[in-house]
Scaffold this motif. Structure first.
Motif, PDB file in Angstrom:
ATOM      1  N   LYS A  60       0.967  -1.202   0.157  1.00 30.03           N
ATOM      2  CA  LYS A  60       0.003  -0.126  -0.205  1.00 30.03           C
ATOM      3  C   LYS A  60       0.902   1.199   0.224  1.00 30.03           C
ATOM      4  N   PRO A  61       1.006   1.970  -1.177  1.00 29.82           N
ATOM      5  CA  PRO A  61       2.155   3.021  -1.119  1.00 29.82           C
ATOM      6  C   PRO A  61       1.622   4.273  -0.751  1.00 29.82           C
ATOM      7  N   ASP A  62       0.265   4.509  -0.183  1.00 29.17           N
ATOM      8  CA  ASP A  62      -0.094   5.669   0.311  1.00 29.17           C
ATOM      9  C   ASP A  62      -0.255   5.623   1.841  1.00 29.17           C
ATOM     10  N   SER A  63       0.035   4.220   2.267  1.00 27.58           N
ATOM     11  CA  SER A  63      -0.480   3.707   3.752  1.00 27.58           C
ATOM     12  C   SER A  63       0.602   4.839   4.584  1.00 27.58           C
ATOM     13  N   LEU A  64       0.291   5.309   5.657  1.00 32.37           N
ATOM     14  CA  LEU A  64       0.975   5.981   6.843  1.00 32.37           C
ATOM     15  C   LEU A  64       0.977   5.381   8.006  1.00 32.37           C
ATOM     16  N   PHE A  65       0.786   3.920   7.876  1.00 33.30           N
ATOM     17  CA  PHE A  65       0.633   3.183   9.231  1.00 33.30           C
ATOM     18  C   PHE A  65       1.446   2.038   9.045  1.00 33.30           C
ATOM     19  N   PHE A  66       1.900   1.571  10.140  1.00 32.58           N
ATOM     20  CA  PHE A  66       2.331  -0.021  10.175  1.00 32.58           C
ATOM     21  C   PHE A  66       1.670  -1.175   9.485  1.00 32.58           C
ATOM     22  N   ASN A  67       2.340  -2.108   9.103  1.00 33.33           N
ATOM     23  CA  ASN A  67       1.434  -2.972   8.260  1.00 33.33           C
ATOM     24  C   ASN A  67       0.324  -3.731   8.794  1.00 33.33           C
ATOM     25  N   ASP A  68       0.140  -3.486  10.381  1.00 36.80           N
ATOM     26  CA  ASP A  68      -1.306  -3.807  10.817  1.00 36.80           C
ATOM     27  C   ASP A  68      -2.131  -2.724  10.392  1.00 36.80           C
ATOM     28  N   GLY A  69      -1.913  -1.889   9.785  1.00 33.34           N
ATOM     29  CA  GLY A  69      -3.048  -0.734   9.621  1.00 33.34           C
ATOM     30  C   GLY A  69      -3.587  -0.017  10.558  1.00 33.34           C
ATOM     31  N   GLN A  70      -2.868  -0.167  11.849  1.00 35.50           N
ATOM     32  CA  GLN A  70      -3.524   0.464  13.216  1.00 35.50           C
ATOM     33  C   GLN A  70      -2.746   1.610  13.311  1.00 35.50           C
ATOM     34  N   ARG A  71      -1.286   1.287  13.829  1.00 32.09           N
ATOM     35  CA  ARG A  71      -0.417   2.145  14.490  1.00 32.09           C
ATOM     36  C   ARG A  71       0.130   3.201  13.421  1.00 32.09           C
ATOM     37  N   ARG A  72       0.122   4.451  13.528  1.00 38.91           N
ATOM     38  CA  ARG A  72       0.443   5.489  12.768  1.00 38.91           C
ATOM     39  C   ARG A  72       1.877   5.656  12.743  1.00 38.91           C
ATOM     40  N   ILE A  73       2.556   5.835  11.667  1.00 38.79           N
ATOM     41  CA  ILE A  73       3.901   6.152  11.454  1.00 38.79           C
ATOM     42  C   ILE A  73       4.247   7.611  11.946  1.00 38.79           C
ATOM     43  N   ASP A  74       4.909   7.883  12.943  1.00 39.06           N
ATOM     44  CA  ASP A  74       5.118   9.263  13.462  1.00 39.06           C
ATOM     45  C   ASP A  74       6.489   9.778  12.864  1.00 39.06           C
ATOM     46  N   PHE A  75       7.564   8.995  12.731  1.00 35.78           N
ATOM     47  CA  PHE A  75       8.756   9.348  12.219  1.00 35.78           C
ATOM     48  C   PHE A  75       9.470   7.907  11.353  1.00 35.78           C
ATOM     49  N   VAL A  76      10.279   8.328  10.529  1.00 34.66           N
ATOM     50  CA  VAL A  76      11.073   7.383  10.026  1.00 34.66           C
ATOM     51  C   VAL A  76      12.540   7.615  10.217  1.00 34.66           C
ATOM     52  N   LEU A  77      13.027   6.409  10.342  1.00 38.62           N
ATOM     53  CA  LEU A  77      14.793   6.557  10.479  1.00 38.62           C
ATOM     54  C   LEU A  77      15.028   5.429   9.322  1.00 38.62           C
ATOM     55  N   VAL A  78      16.411   5.697   8.505  1.00 37.99           N
ATOM     56  CA  VAL A  78      16.840   5.189   7.527  1.00 37.99           C
ATOM     57  C   VAL A  78      18.219   4.828   7.650  1.00 37.99           C
ATOM     58  N   TYR A  79      18.659   3.535   7.296  1.00 36.52           N
ATOM     59  CA  TYR A  79      20.035   3.280   7.607  1.00 36.52           C
ATOM     60  C   TYR A  79      20.367   2.256   6.509  1.00 36.52           C
ATOM     61  N   GLU A  80      21.713   2.058   6.249  1.00 36.12           N
ATOM     62  CA  GLU A  80      22.310   1.277   5.239  1.00 36.12           C
ATOM     63  C   GLU A  80      22.838   0.047   5.903  1.00 36.12           C
ATOM     64  N   ASP A  81      22.133  -1.220   5.287  1.00 32.07           N
ATOM     65  CA  ASP A  81      22.664  -2.503   6.130  1.00 32.07           C
ATOM     66  C   ASP A  81      24.082  -2.901   5.724  1.00 32.07           C
ATOM     67  N   GLU A  82      24.923  -2.766   6.862  1.00 32.22           N
ATOM     68  CA  GLU A  82      26.497  -2.904   6.491  1.00 32.22           C
ATOM     69  C   GLU A  82      26.696  -4.305   6.025  1.00 32.22           C
ATOM     70  N   SER A  83      25.876  -5.249   6.196  1.00 31.01           N
ATOM     71  CA  SER A  83      26.125  -6.671   5.532  1.00 31.01           C
ATOM     72  C   SER A  83      26.003  -6.739   4.121  1.00 31.01           C
ATOM     73  N   ARG A  84      25.176  -5.853   3.683  1.00 30.87           N
ATOM     74  CA  ARG A  84      25.172  -5.867   2.113  1.00 30.87           C
ATOM     75  C   ARG A  84      26.013  -4.914   1.504  1.00 30.87           C
ATOM     76  N   LYS A  85      26.733  -4.271   2.092  1.00 27.77           N
ATOM     77  CA  LYS A  85      27.735  -3.237   1.577  1.00 27.77           C
ATOM     78  C   LYS A  85      28.589  -3.840   0.714  1.00 27.77           C
ATOM     79  N   GLU A  86      29.217  -3.368  -0.500  1.00 32.63           N
ATOM     80  CA  GLU A  86      29.911  -3.801  -1.137  1.00 32.63           C
ATOM     81  C   GLU A  86      31.611  -4.004  -0.639  1.00 32.63           C
ATOM     82  N   THR A  87      31.743  -2.783  -0.042  1.00 34.72           N
ATOM     83  CA  THR A  87      33.159  -2.720   0.847  1.00 34.72           C
ATOM     84  C   THR A  87      32.624  -2.794   2.367  1.00 34.72           C
TER      85      THR A  87
END
Length: 914
Positions: A60-87
């Motif tokens: 659901k690209p327009d969803s502002l909730f967790f996958n359960d559709g009940q809990r609202r997303i109040d903030f988003v943190l983004v990181y890069e998974d170190e285990s999948r880095k090339e170096t």
């Protein structure tokens, strides 16, 4: 008053942070942790991390909730998974992973709920969605003293300023059927133990998205991720700056170009784009309440100020255009310009060389075109407009204060707390223990008194160095002007009858002025770009305690630098060029080598106008390129790198991640840009009456450009509280005071108005003049002094030209006695009359305008009577409501106690009586 207001209260009403705790940054953090611990459990930073489980995207690209559709997303943190880095650097990556897992573990222990999802476009990216449950929101709403609704407001707060003529402005208003007016409430600081007093119809909507994001960001900034050598490291900003997280942001609520398919989405971003940021809405008023609701009060107050400034510029632009047209219509009646262009007057006046050796003698009529243009700007309308702008700027500032007070009431920031909490960056550096002089208790500070003095000294020295660098660049431009003027003077004039097309429009003075202005603008932009980074580094090193202190310190550094950077060349042309040149036989030299520049026979006003036009126009074009083109190109490149049709299937958090970050200082640069423009409009407006018109056109576009980029090109900013425009208000007041002096001095010393008036009233008639009536005839001849060519020194003697043998004298712009006079080459009586008239004009003009400004400031109160009454009545009704509810609770409790006592007495006495 607002639909879901959030605000702060004075220190005297704070239940959590006392004045004692505010003296110590570490105590604030300890109290915060104790409150969290008592509510949600312990904060741990141990290896047994609690981390969110990975969840698959629900499609659901327009969803502002967790996958359960009940809990609202109040903030988003983004990181890069170190285990999948090339170096893969194992040691460094493991450290980053441990810090991040410890931080997320502490977030979970602090009551927040997390859900991790891998990117569908780049499997190395992980998005951690953050949700704050009801209990967390309530706890921190009380800690942060957020004001929330008590009951719907029954006071009438907004009335149409046009009364029966409101239909006339209906076309300019936002359509209320599209953006519906928000319901207003009486509000009070939230307290959990008095929750029943608040207007809670639905827990999911009681805290609006902006307030939820603000609370979560407050938590993210104060949760620790490492304890090293008894020093706590904490805060999402530090983690982002060190690369542990790539980004942290709240979500936009939908796509800006179309409504969300999710029925629970308010689609406020779409409404803002349609009714505010879209080009077809350029004529409409701004939906300030929706801007404030979506982006917070800090951004809302900026757009309110920019809109009000633009409205007031409309009046200044109309008067400025009228003064310009007055000068344009009357330029053909300009007697002294006619004399310059007349072949028997200006065509026969031989002017002395304006540089040494290479510069030829020249005829006055080659400046015919510039003298005609000068008549447009150097007219009686200039004086009228300068006086008008001195009054206009005071009216603008005073009426803005009233408008600001109205917004404070409507947006519920009247009682915004004045004593802020320390910045996390400041708290993290508090390692030195000192005794507080007031409490006589230990507290932690980042450095000792001696260390603070050293930092202040180093910061002041760095700022002074950069200001001196600007002054050095200005001197370099002056040297360029002096050097290049010689080249243009030697090459441009081919004959001396003033009919050559190039010579007619491109005089040596004009060519030098235009090229020097362009080079000056380029240097200004380069120094500006470098100093922005330097100023941030200096302010970070200075380490101010609160965010307000940080912004104020940076504001003063940046404004001081830009004031010198942008205005120094204008001050040079207005007040120094052509003022200290000596006379042909004894010129004044720069650095003992370069002969000082001279103005055209009509003065330097036209050159100042050219300088202002190039800088204002170039600055507007450059800023629009930076603000519009650069983020658009960056986002376009980012979209090209993604797979095809990715935008249609990517979730909202991933679409927002690929937008540009606004940054904490994004709004700071917007203010700075407008304040510099405000300086151009007010400080030098006597030389350029079209400046308000250019500013008006620029600002109309600026509002929509800023709206467009915030709505479409940038991530959503964290909502922040703001009561006013901060340090920019006193800066504008300082500019307004300085503008009176600069405009008076421009008219007196840069324009030719005062010498013309002195000639008209004193020197055109006997005993000094030969005319029988007051006239401007003969003015040019009167203002040009004679010099004997035989008196030239070898160094300053000009090149001869054909026909010079018939002439023994040349003319120059000054008021000196002719050769052969007992006081030859000394200033004559006309000079002293002009100096006295200029000084008298400055004193009279300043006193008149300052008197009017003082009267206006006194007559217009900062807060209107109606707004004061509304504030007092709302406060009274709010206190009454809380008191009545408290009495009801007390009465109810006393009734229950009385019933229990009767029951107990009855139970004890009945067996005895029986």
């Amino acid at each position: 008053m607002l639909p879901h207001p959030s605000g702060d209260v004075p220190a005297s009403r704070r239940p959590f942070l006392t004045p004692h705790t505010l003296h110590s940054s570490s105590r604030v953090l300890e109290n915060l942790e104790q409150t969290v611990v008592s509510s949600f459990g312990t904060l741990e930073s141990q290896p047994d991390f609690q981390t969110p489980e990975f969840e698959e995207f629900n499609g659901k690209p327009d969803s502002l909730f967790f996958n359960d559709g009940q809990r609202r997303i109040d903030f988003v943190l983004v990181y890069e998974d170190e285990s999948r880095k090339e170096t893969n650097k194992k040691g460094s990556n493991e450290k980053q992973r441990r810090k991040r897992r410890a931080y997320e573990s502490n977030l979970i222990c602090g009551g927040l709920q997390l859900e991790a999802t891998r990117s569908i476009l780049d499997d190395k990216l992980v998005f951690v969605k953050v949700h704050a449950p009801w209990e967390v929101l309530c706890t921190y709403a009380e800690i942060m003293h957020i004001k929330l609704p008590l009951k719907p407001n029954d006071l009438k707060t907004r009335t149409s300023a046009f009364g029966n003529f409101s239909w006339f402005t209906k076309v300019l208003q936002v359509d209320e059927s599209i953006i519906k007016p928000e319901q207003e409430f009486f509000t009070a600081p939230f307290e959990k133990n008095r929750m029943n007093d608040f207007y809670i119809q639905d827990r999911d909507t009681f805290f609006n998205p902006a307030t939820r994001s603000r609370i979560v960001y407050f938590i993210l900034c104060r949760i620790k991720y490492q304890v090293r050598d008894n020093v706590k490291k904490f805060g999402i900003n530090k983690l982002v700056s060190s690369g542990i997280y790539k980004a942290a942001f709240p979500l936009h609520d939908c796509n800006f170009s179309h409504k969300s398919e999710d029925l629970s989405c308010p689609n406020e971003r779409y409404l803002l784009y349609r009714e505010w940021a879209h080009p077809r809405s350029i004529y409409k008023k701004q939906p300030l309440d929706l801007i404030r609701k979506y982006y917070g009060e800090k951004i809302g107050i900026y757009f309110a100020w920019l809109g009000y400034y633009t409205q007031m510029l409309l009046l200044a632009a109309v008067v400025g255009v009228a003064c310009f047209l007055y000068g344009y219509v009357n330029q053909n009646n300009c007697t002294w310009s006619k004399e310059v262009c007349h072949p028997d007057i200006g065509g026969k006046i031989i002017m002395c060389p304006q540089c040494d050796r290479l510069c030829p003698f020249w005829k006055l009529n080659i400046t015919c075109e510039s003298s005609k243009k000068l008549c447009i700007f150097d007219s009686f309308g200039t004086l009228v407009f300068a006086v008008f702008m001195g009054v206009w700027v005071t009216l603008f500032l005073e009426f803005w204060k009233r408008r600001q007070a109205e917004l404070e009431y409507e947006w519920d920031t009247v009682e915004l707390q004045q004593e802020e909490q320390a910045r996390p960056e400041y708290e993290a550096r508090c390692t030195h223990v000192v005794i507080n002089e007031i409490t006589q208790e230990e507290e932690r500070v980042p450095f000792t008194t001696w260390g603070k003095c050293i930092r202040i000294t180093l910061c002041a020295s760095a700022v002074l160095f950069w200001i001196l660098l600007i002054i050095a660049s200005v001197i370099g431009i002056i040297v360029y002007r002096l050097s290049v003027f010689i080249v243009f003077s030697a090459k441009l004039p081919k004959n001396f009858n003033g009919t050559d097309p190039i010579q007619k429009y491109l005089t040596p003075q004009t060519a030098t002025s235009i090229t020097a202005s362009l080079i000056s603008f380029i240097i200004i932009m380069i120094l500006n770009t470098i100093y922005e980074k330097v100023a941030i580094m200096i302010t970070n090193f200075e380490l101010p305690r609160t965010q307000t202190d940080y912004e104020n310190s940076l504001t003063m550094k940046m404004f001081l630098f830009q004031f010198v950077n942008y205005y120094s060349s204008c001050f040079y042309i207005a007040f120094f060029k052509g003022k200290f040149v000596g006379y042909p036989g004894d010129p004044v030299y720069w650095l003992g080598k370069y002969r000082n520049e001279e103005c055209d026979p009509g003065g330097c006003l036209l050159e100042l106008t050219t300088q202002l036009t190039i800088i204002m126009g170039g600055k507007a074009i450059w800023n629009n390129i930076q603000e519009v083109l650069l983020p658009w190109v960056k986002n376009l490149i980012g979209r090209c790198r993604t797979v095809s049709r990715a935008e249609k299937i990517a979730p909202r958090w991933e679409q927002d991640y690929h937008l540009q970050p606004m940054g904490k200082l994004g709004l700071f640069y917007e203010y700075l840009e407008m304040i510099i423009q405000f300086g151009f409009v007010t400080l030098f407006v006597a030389s350029f009456p079209l400046a308000p018109l250019l500013a008006l056109v620029n600002n109309i576009l600026e509002i929509r450009v800023d709206a467009w980029k915030m709505t479409t090109q940038y991530r959503r900013m964290v909502p922040e509280k703001a009561q006013d425009i901060g340090a920019w208000q006193p800066i504008m007041q300082g500019i307004a005071i300085l503008a009176v002096v600069t405009n008076a001095m421009i008219i007196a010393f840069t324009s030719d108005m005062i010498p013309r008036l002195v000639y008209y009233w004193s020197f055109s008639v006997p005993p000094y003049g030969d005319h029988t009536h007051y006239t401007m005839e003969g003015y040019i001849n009167n203002t040009l002094s004679y010099f004997n060519i035989a008196d030239f020194k070898n160094r300053s003697k000009g090149n001869p030209y054909s026909g010079l043998e018939k002439h023994t004298t040349c003319r120059y712009r000054d008021f000196r006695y002719p050769p052969g006079h007992p006081q030859e080459y000394k200033h004559n009586i006309y000079y002293w009359h002009v100096i006295a008239a200029k000084l008298a004009f400055i004193i009279v003009m300043e006193h008149i305008i300052y008197s009017v400004k003082f009267f206006i400031s006194y007559a217009i109160p900062d807060v209107s009577k109606s707004t004061k009454s509304k504030i007092k009545r709302e406060k009274y009704l709010t206190q009454k409501l809380l008191h009545e509810n408290h009495l009801k609770d007390v009465t109810k409790n006393m009734g229950v106690i009385a019933e229990r006592m009767v029951e107990v007495v009855d139970n004890n006495l009945r067996p005895k009586l029986e």
